[in-house]
Motif scaffolding. Structure first.
Motif, PDB file in Angstrom:
ATOM      1  N   LYS A  77       0.826  -1.197   0.000  1.00 23.91           N
ATOM      2  CA  LYS A  77       0.000   0.000   0.000  1.00 23.91           C
ATOM      3  C   LYS A  77       0.870   1.260   0.000  1.00 23.91           C
ATOM      4  O   LYS A  77       1.936   1.292   0.613  1.00 23.91           O
ATOM      5  CB  LYS A  77      -0.939   0.013   1.209  1.00 23.91           C
ATOM      6  CG  LYS A  77      -1.926  -1.155   1.228  1.00 23.91           C
ATOM      7  CD  LYS A  77      -2.792  -1.148  -0.024  1.00 23.91           C
ATOM      8  CE  LYS A  77      -3.752  -2.321  -0.059  1.00 23.91           C
ATOM      9  NZ  LYS A  77      -4.586  -2.312  -1.282  1.00 23.91           N
ATOM     10  N   SER A 134      -7.969  10.131   6.711  1.00 20.52           N
ATOM     11  CA  SER A 134      -7.143   9.150   5.996  1.00 20.52           C
ATOM     12  C   SER A 134      -6.980   7.882   6.829  1.00 20.52           C
ATOM     13  O   SER A 134      -7.048   6.759   6.302  1.00 20.52           O
ATOM     14  CB  SER A 134      -5.774   9.739   5.676  1.00 20.52           C
ATOM     15  OG  SER A 134      -5.871  10.844   4.806  1.00 20.52           O
ATOM     16  N   LEU A 137     -10.028   5.662   6.668  1.00 17.53           N
ATOM     17  CA  LEU A 137     -10.089   4.918   5.407  1.00 17.53           C
ATOM     18  C   LEU A 137      -9.087   3.767   5.400  1.00 17.53           C
ATOM     19  O   LEU A 137      -9.391   2.657   4.921  1.00 17.53           O
ATOM     20  CB  LEU A 137      -9.803   5.871   4.236  1.00 17.53           C
ATOM     21  CG  LEU A 137     -10.867   6.948   3.962  1.00 17.53           C
ATOM     22  CD1 LEU A 137     -10.390   7.901   2.862  1.00 17.53           C
ATOM     23  CD2 LEU A 137     -12.191   6.304   3.559  1.00 17.53           C
ATOM     24  N   ILE A 138      -7.884   4.024   5.920  1.00 19.67           N
ATOM     25  CA  ILE A 138      -6.859   2.967   5.986  1.00 19.67           C
ATOM     26  C   ILE A 138      -7.321   1.847   6.910  1.00 19.67           C
ATOM     27  O   ILE A 138      -7.162   0.664   6.595  1.00 19.67           O
ATOM     28  CB  ILE A 138      -5.524   3.572   6.479  1.00 19.67           C
ATOM     29  CG1 ILE A 138      -4.954   4.515   5.423  1.00 19.67           C
ATOM     30  CG2 ILE A 138      -4.521   2.467   6.802  1.00 19.67           C
ATOM     31  CD1 ILE A 138      -3.760   5.327   5.888  1.00 19.67           C
ATOM     32  N   LYS A 139      -7.901   2.204   8.039  1.00 15.57           N
ATOM     33  CA  LYS A 139      -8.418   1.215   9.000  1.00 15.57           C
ATOM     34  C   LYS A 139      -9.472   0.324   8.342  1.00 15.57           C
ATOM     35  O   LYS A 139      -9.424  -0.909   8.446  1.00 15.57           O
ATOM     36  CB  LYS A 139      -9.017   1.954  10.201  1.00 15.57           C
ATOM     37  CG  LYS A 139      -9.784   1.082  11.194  1.00 15.57           C
ATOM     38  CD  LYS A 139     -10.362   1.960  12.299  1.00 15.57           C
ATOM     39  CE  LYS A 139     -11.356   1.176  13.161  1.00 15.57           C
ATOM     40  NZ  LYS A 139     -10.691   0.179  14.017  1.00 15.57           N
ATOM     41  N   ALA A 140     -10.406   0.959   7.634  1.00 15.62           N
ATOM     42  CA  ALA A 140     -11.478   0.197   6.978  1.00 15.62           C
ATOM     43  C   ALA A 140     -10.907  -0.722   5.902  1.00 15.62           C
ATOM     44  O   ALA A 140     -11.378  -1.865   5.740  1.00 15.62           O
ATOM     45  CB  ALA A 140     -12.493   1.155   6.367  1.00 15.62           C
ATOM     46  N   GLU A 141      -9.891  -0.243   5.174  1.00 13.04           N
ATOM     47  CA  GLU A 141      -9.316  -1.053   4.094  1.00 13.04           C
ATOM     48  C   GLU A 141      -8.573  -2.271   4.639  1.00 13.04           C
ATOM     49  O   GLU A 141      -8.760  -3.392   4.151  1.00 13.04           O
ATOM     50  CB  GLU A 141      -8.356  -0.200   3.265  1.00 13.04           C
ATOM     51  CG  GLU A 141      -7.718  -0.971   2.116  1.00 13.04           C
ATOM     52  CD  GLU A 141      -6.768  -0.108   1.297  1.00 13.04           C
ATOM     53  OE1 GLU A 141      -6.369  -0.556   0.205  1.00 13.04           O
ATOM     54  OE2 GLU A 141      -6.420   1.009   1.740  1.00 13.04           O
ATOM     55  N   ILE A 142      -7.754  -2.068   5.657  1.00 18.57           N
ATOM     56  CA  ILE A 142      -6.944  -3.173   6.188  1.00 18.57           C
ATOM     57  C   ILE A 142      -7.827  -4.202   6.901  1.00 18.57           C
ATOM     58  O   ILE A 142      -7.552  -5.414   6.849  1.00 18.57           O
ATOM     59  CB  ILE A 142      -5.856  -2.631   7.141  1.00 18.57           C
ATOM     60  CG1 ILE A 142      -4.867  -1.769   6.355  1.00 18.57           C
ATOM     61  CG2 ILE A 142      -5.107  -3.770   7.824  1.00 18.57           C
ATOM     62  CD1 ILE A 142      -3.762  -1.159   7.199  1.00 18.57           C
ATOM     63  N   LYS A 144     -10.497  -5.299   6.029  1.00 17.92           N
ATOM     64  CA  LYS A 144     -11.117  -6.184   5.043  1.00 17.92           C
ATOM     65  C   LYS A 144     -10.191  -7.326   4.631  1.00 17.92           C
ATOM     66  O   LYS A 144     -10.645  -8.290   3.999  1.00 17.92           O
ATOM     67  CB  LYS A 144     -11.526  -5.394   3.795  1.00 17.92           C
ATOM     68  CG  LYS A 144     -12.663  -4.394   4.033  1.00 17.92           C
ATOM     69  CD  LYS A 144     -12.980  -3.627   2.764  1.00 17.92           C
ATOM     70  CE  LYS A 144     -14.086  -2.602   2.993  1.00 17.92           C
ATOM     71  NZ  LYS A 144     -14.375  -1.823   1.752  1.00 17.92           N
TER      72      LYS A 144
END
Length: 296
Positions: A77, A134, A137-142, A144
């Motif tokens: 990332k 930011s 958003l990073i928390k939500a992405e990881i 997953k």
């Protein structure tokens, strides 16, 4: 002999060399030292932001292959900080338990009989991704990612750091604008005073039919040269100051980058040339428009 000295003093476009260069150098040095401080404070702020870690907790009983896949997915990332290699480290539940015992002096295994902690990745992010939006958003992405249990970070700490850095940034910006205005005024007044001794020579050239451009040209070229020379001297002093500070303050050199210093030195040189040029142009035009009585 005396006549030659008088002619030399009244040479068109000439005015005191040492005093003008010294004054402009001091003015540019003030600007340069503040720029030096601004560069270091900016880098320090970024370092503080990048030192904050997010914790990626993993599901229990993952295989080494699954853990490696999660590491690879995270390091790919763009928001992960890279210093020679991605700044991500695995902390096993055994290591986490050991750190807990060292910090508290208590071993929860004595009354729980098991280690309830999870393996986790501690990840450092780039400074440009440190806003709470930011991070969310990073928390939500990881979260997953397959095998990731939860992502946590110190929201209050990060918010406090961002707010303090913003306040400091506004303060430094205000001081920078003030310092820039002071430098422009100092250089302008220095050249204006230096040209004061040439006002009668300028009038004499007008009386013999010289055009304004002909009269202005030598003054403008000389003021640009003085500004450039003063800029070089100021840059040299700042460079020497930097070398000295690096020798007495450990780790200071880590806050420095070549690109930042090149930009600072370029700004100093350009400021010396441009401000010198327009200050001379303004002063000459003023004396060209004055009447003889006003010149006296």
């Amino acid at each position: 002999m005396e006549e030659k000295k008088t002619r030399k003093k009244r040479k068109l476009g000439s005015y005191p060399f040492a005093s003008v260069v010294f004054s402009i150098t001091v003015a540019l040095l003030v600007l340069g030292l503040f720029g030096w401080l601004l560069l270091h404070s900016s880098r320090l702020g970024t370092r503080i932001q990048e030192s904050v870690e997010i914790q990626v907790y993993l599901n229990k009983n993952l295989s080494q292959s699954d853990i490696t896949k999660i590491r690879t997915a995270i390091t790919s990332k763009p928001y992960v900080l890279v210093k020679e290699e991605p700044q991500i480290r695995l902390i096993t539940k055994e290591e986490a338990a050991k750190q807990f015992v060292e910090a508290t002096g208590e071993d929860f295994k004595d009354f729980l009989g098991d280690n309830p902690l999870r393996d986790l990745f501690a990840v450092n992010l780039k400074g440009s991704y440190q806003s709470l939006d930011s991070l969310n958003l990073i928390k939500a992405e990881i979260e997953k990612f397959r095998g990731v249990f939860e992502v946590e970070y110190e929201e209050s700490l990060i918010e406090s750091i961002n707010q303090n850095l913003t306040k400091i940034g506004f303060i430094l910006l205000g001081i920078a604008i003030f310092a820039l205005l002071v430098v422009i005024i100092l250089i302008n007044n220095t050249i204006k005073l230096a040209l004061f001794s040439q006002r009668f020579l300028i009038r004499s050239m007008q009386l013999v039919g010289a055009t304004s451009k002909f009269i202005q040209r030598p003054f403008l070229f000389r003021s640009m040269f003085y500004g450039l020379l003063a800029g070089i001297l100021a840059c040299g002093i700042i460079y020497g100051f930097t070398v000295y500070m690096n020798s007495i303050i450990e780790g200071l050199s880590e806050l420095q980058d070549t690109k930042g210093f090149l930009m600072l030195f370029s700004l100093i040189l350009i400021m010396g040339i441009i401000v010198g040029y327009f200050s001379s142009l303004r002063a000459i035009r003023k004396y060209l428009k004055m009447s003889l009585d006003e010149l006296y």
